[in-house]
Design a protein around this motif. Structure first.
Motif: not given
Length: 128
Positions: A75-81
């Motif tokens: 979720x954090x990586x997806x949100x970052x992108x």
């Protein structure tokens, strides 16, 4: 909380910059994407480090505290992108609006005027 101006983040930024500056991009499509996105990255930083960073980001992922590590990282990586692309889009829209309204030309004219003044002042100081 670590802020953008902490020594650790500053050091990481320098290391990432030095690592990425040596990369050669040979694929035309990647070069085109980088040419489009590059002008918007300062805007991404400005949006991200403003009120968003102070008020929204600290509580954004707190509902995920009881989730598994895999879910949290995903979720954090997806949100970052997603946030990077959103903020890039916003700044690209700003760039387009500035060009459409002629603001960018006016800013260039003002910068040119200030550069001429700075050169004149520099030469005057050298003569004394």
């Amino acid at each position: 909380m670590i802020s953008y101006n902490s020594p650790i983040v500053f050091s990481q930024s320098i290391l990432v910059f030095l690592s990425l500056i040596r990369i050669k991009v040979n694929k035309p499509i990647v070069q085109k994407v980088l040419r489009v996105i590059s002008p918007a990255t300062l805007g991404v930083y400005i949006i991200d480090s403003s009120l968003f960073y102070t008020y929204v980001l600290p509580n954004l992922f707190s509902p995920l505290a009881n989730e598994s590590v895999i879910v949290l990282i995903s979720v954090i990586l997806g949100s970052t992108v997603a946030l990077f692309l959103l903020f890039c889009g916003l700044d690209l829209l700003r760039i387009w609006l500035f060009k459409l309204s002629g603001v960018d030309s006016r800013i260039d004219a003002i910068c040119t005027m200030f550069l001429k003044i700075a050169k004149a002042v520099r030469y005057d100081d050298g003569a004394k």
